[in-house]
Design a protein around this motif. Structure first.
Motif, PDB file in Angstrom:
ATOM      1  N   GLY A  68      57.706  47.319  34.909  1.00 32.53           N
ATOM      2  CA  GLY A  68      57.531  46.307  35.627  1.00 32.53           C
ATOM      3  C   GLY A  68      55.742  46.801  35.444  1.00 32.53           C
ATOM      4  N   ALA A  69      55.406  47.362  35.840  1.00 30.98           N
ATOM      5  CA  ALA A  69      53.753  47.498  35.762  1.00 30.98           C
ATOM      6  C   ALA A  69      53.246  47.663  34.441  1.00 30.98           C
ATOM      7  CB  ALA A  69      53.035  48.609  36.170  1.00 30.98           C
ATOM      8  N   PHE A  70      53.571  48.042  33.305  1.00 31.59           N
ATOM      9  CA  PHE A  70      53.680  48.342  31.974  1.00 31.59           C
ATOM     10  C   PHE A  70      54.068  46.170  31.487  1.00 31.59           C
ATOM     11  CE2 PHE A  70      55.138  47.949  27.756  1.00 31.59           C
ATOM     12  CZ  PHE A  70      54.048  47.581  26.857  1.00 31.59           C
ATOM     13  N   ALA A  71      55.044  45.680  31.588  1.00 27.65           N
ATOM     14  CA  ALA A  71      55.003  44.539  31.509  1.00 27.65           C
ATOM     15  C   ALA A  71      54.296  43.954  32.082  1.00 27.65           C
ATOM     16  CB  ALA A  71      56.495  43.959  31.509  1.00 27.65           C
ATOM     17  N   ALA A  72      53.403  43.775  32.913  1.00 27.05           N
ATOM     18  CA  ALA A  72      52.325  42.692  33.640  1.00 27.05           C
ATOM     19  C   ALA A  72      51.270  43.047  33.000  1.00 27.05           C
ATOM     20  CB  ALA A  72      52.375  43.526  35.125  1.00 27.05           C
ATOM     21  N   GLY A  73      51.025  44.305  32.888  1.00 30.69           N
ATOM     22  CA  GLY A  73      49.660  44.772  32.198  1.00 30.69           C
ATOM     23  C   GLY A  73      49.874  43.756  30.357  1.00 30.69           C
ATOM     24  N   ALA A  79      47.285  37.239  27.733  1.00 30.98           N
ATOM     25  CA  ALA A  79      47.098  35.979  27.714  1.00 30.98           C
ATOM     26  C   ALA A  79      45.721  36.063  27.733  1.00 30.98           C
ATOM     27  CB  ALA A  79      47.119  36.426  29.579  1.00 30.98           C
ATOM     28  N   THR A  80      44.879  37.186  27.955  1.00 32.10           N
ATOM     29  CA  THR A  80      43.750  37.413  27.446  1.00 32.10           C
ATOM     30  C   THR A  80      42.576  36.519  26.516  1.00 32.10           C
ATOM     31  OG1 THR A  80      43.624  38.724  30.252  1.00 32.10           O
ATOM     32  CG2 THR A  80      41.329  38.289  28.195  1.00 32.10           C
ATOM     33  N   GLY A  81      43.435  37.200  25.959  1.00 29.75           N
ATOM     34  CA  GLY A  81      43.187  37.643  24.239  1.00 29.75           C
ATOM     35  C   GLY A  81      43.289  35.947  24.000  1.00 29.75           C
ATOM     36  N   TYR A  82      44.468  34.906  24.738  1.00 36.82           N
ATOM     37  CA  TYR A  82      44.819  34.086  23.647  1.00 36.82           C
ATOM     38  C   TYR A  82      43.987  33.452  24.247  1.00 36.82           C
ATOM     39  CZ  TYR A  82      47.593  29.925  22.855  1.00 36.82           C
ATOM     40  OH  TYR A  82      47.971  28.489  22.588  1.00 36.82           O
ATOM     41  N   LEU A  83      43.211  32.838  25.698  1.00 38.12           N
ATOM     42  CA  LEU A  83      42.792  31.730  26.029  1.00 38.12           C
ATOM     43  C   LEU A  83      41.790  32.241  25.476  1.00 38.12           C
ATOM     44  CD1 LEU A  83      44.064  32.116  29.805  1.00 38.12           C
ATOM     45  CD2 LEU A  83      44.758  30.161  28.222  1.00 38.12           C
ATOM     46  N   ALA A  84      41.059  33.399  25.000  1.00 36.97           N
ATOM     47  CA  ALA A  84      39.719  33.550  25.025  1.00 36.97           C
ATOM     48  C   ALA A  84      39.957  33.109  23.400  1.00 36.97           C
ATOM     49  CB  ALA A  84      39.298  35.249  24.620  1.00 36.97           C
ATOM     50  N   ASP A  85      39.990  32.985  22.439  1.00 34.61           N
ATOM     51  CA  ASP A  85      40.235  32.558  21.271  1.00 34.61           C
ATOM     52  C   ASP A  85      41.226  31.211  21.078  1.00 34.61           C
ATOM     53  OD1 ASP A  85      40.208  35.279  20.944  1.00 34.61           O
ATOM     54  OD2 ASP A  85      42.177  36.054  19.864  1.00 34.61           O
ATOM     55  N   LYS A  90      34.347  31.782  27.705  1.00 37.28           N
ATOM     56  CA  LYS A  90      33.721  33.825  27.093  1.00 37.28           C
ATOM     57  C   LYS A  90      34.971  34.419  27.913  1.00 37.28           C
ATOM     58  CE  LYS A  90      28.722  32.860  27.317  1.00 37.28           C
ATOM     59  NZ  LYS A  90      27.768  33.653  27.303  1.00 37.28           N
ATOM     60  N   LYS A  91      35.046  35.676  27.421  1.00 37.77           N
ATOM     61  CA  LYS A  91      35.869  36.652  27.605  1.00 37.77           C
ATOM     62  C   LYS A  91      35.944  37.156  28.613  1.00 37.77           C
ATOM     63  CE  LYS A  91      38.959  39.922  24.780  1.00 37.77           C
ATOM     64  NZ  LYS A  91      39.162  41.052  24.046  1.00 37.77           N
ATOM     65  N   ASP A  92      34.726  37.020  29.448  1.00 34.84           N
ATOM     66  CA  ASP A  92      34.582  37.472  30.834  1.00 34.84           C
ATOM     67  C   ASP A  92      34.565  36.684  31.788  1.00 34.84           C
ATOM     68  OD1 ASP A  92      32.164  36.223  30.162  1.00 34.84           O
ATOM     69  OD2 ASP A  92      31.020  37.171  31.096  1.00 34.84           O
ATOM     70  N   THR A  93      34.633  35.770  31.483  1.00 29.17           N
ATOM     71  CA  THR A  93      35.294  34.616  32.718  1.00 29.17           C
ATOM     72  C   THR A  93      36.526  34.434  32.317  1.00 29.17           C
ATOM     73  OG1 THR A  93      33.348  33.368  32.609  1.00 29.17           O
ATOM     74  CG2 THR A  93      34.539  32.166  33.290  1.00 29.17           C
ATOM     75  N   VAL A  94      37.562  34.285  31.399  1.00 23.57           N
ATOM     76  CA  VAL A  94      38.406  34.421  31.226  1.00 23.57           C
ATOM     77  C   VAL A  94      39.440  35.983  31.729  1.00 23.57           C
ATOM     78  CG1 VAL A  94      40.475  35.060  30.007  1.00 23.57           C
ATOM     79  CG2 VAL A  94      39.025  33.024  29.207  1.00 23.57           C
ATOM     80  N   MET A  95      38.696  36.614  31.337  1.00 20.44           N
ATOM     81  CA  MET A  95      39.276  38.208  32.205  1.00 20.44           C
ATOM     82  C   MET A  95      39.274  38.128  33.468  1.00 20.44           C
ATOM     83  SD  MET A  95      38.624  42.052  29.779  1.00 20.44           S
ATOM     84  CE  MET A  95      36.802  41.041  29.308  1.00 20.44           C
TER      85      MET A  95
END
Length: 277
Positions: A68-73, A79-85, A90-95
């Protein structure tokens, strides 16, 4: 006096604490160097906090917590990479948005469980309560992660410094990027038993930041980070026995003190060099 100093080594729970400290120190220290160079400090913080809902859902469904931890990570990282691209944010805001949302979801799920089993050790670590299964999990994850980082450190270093140059050199930039995210998620899973999710970011950032201040080459930076992290974890576990404190926060405080000392030393060296000119 000697018997008193050797007293912690006579207890099985302290022996396990020293073992998991030594196992976890290597992969976290190596990974921290790449995270520092790539500017992924917030990514490490985001993934370490965002795995909580995966852990709680795995517990509810009866699955291994590490799955579960690995899947959520991985969901958080992707998701962070997709939303930032695919957005103007900006990426830090998305994160910040993604990890706070995931952590909030995890807290809601965590507080809604009606069970006699407490998951506090997932958040804060339980270094003095690790067993054989925790040691095996940390070793099975930590050893391959360390091996991959050591074998591919030159490629990962070029990708961290200059992704455009890495792409022009023919390196599989996409594989390196998502491979590093996978390694990040796996390493956080390996540290759950030792430091928990909240303090895992300390191990993922501080050793690399300290080594960055002390070393002048990347190869030496890796060696310094491992030495510093290993010393801090073993010393923190040892000192916590006599201080009657939790080992994980003690380790993080030691790393913080070393970072401050390294920063002061580096500042003094720069001032002395400037004055000599």
């Amino acid at each position: 006096m000697i018997d008193q100093l050797l007293l912690p080594f006579q207890f099985g729970f302290m022996q396990n604490a020293f073992l998991i400290s030594a196992i976890v120190a290597v992969p976290t220290a190596l990974l921290s160097c790449f995270l520092v160079l790539k500017g992924w400090a917030l990514m490490g913080d985001a993934v370490s906090h965002a795995v909580l809902p995966g852990v709680v859902l795995a517990y509810i469904l009866g699955f291994p917590l590490i799955l579960g931890a690995f899947a959520a990570g991985m969901v958080t990282a992707l998701a962070t990479g997709y939303l930032a691209d695919n957005s103007r944010v900006k990426k830090d805001t998305v994160m910040g948005v993604v990890f706070s949302g995931m952590f909030g979801l995890g807290i809601v799920l965590y507080t809604s469980i009606a069970s006699d089993v407490h998951l506090d050790h997932i958040l804060f670590g339980n270094m003095l309560g690790v067993g054989a299964a925790d040691l095996r999990t940390a070793l099975w994850i930590g050893a391959p992660v360390s091996l991959v980082l050591l074998l591919k450190w030159k490629d990962l270093m070029l990708h961290a410094f200059d992704p455009a140059q890495a792409r022009a050199s023919g390196l599989p930039v996409g594989l390196l990027h998502y491979g590093l995210l996978t390694i990040l998620s796996l390493t956080i899973v390996a540290t759950m038993a030792a430091t928990g999710l909240i303090l895992a970011v300390g191990l993922l950032i501080a050793p690399g930041a300290i080594a960055f201040l002390l070393a002048r080459s990347f190869g030496r930076m890796l060696a310094v980070a491992v030495a510093v992290c290993m010393a801090a974890m073993l010393t923190g576990a040892y000192a916590s026995f006599f201080l009657d404190s939790a080992p994980a926060p003690t380790v993080i405080l030691i790393l913080t003190a070393i970072f401050v000392a390294a920063f002061v030393r580096r500042t003094w060296q720069v001032k002395r060099a400037t004055a000599a000119l």
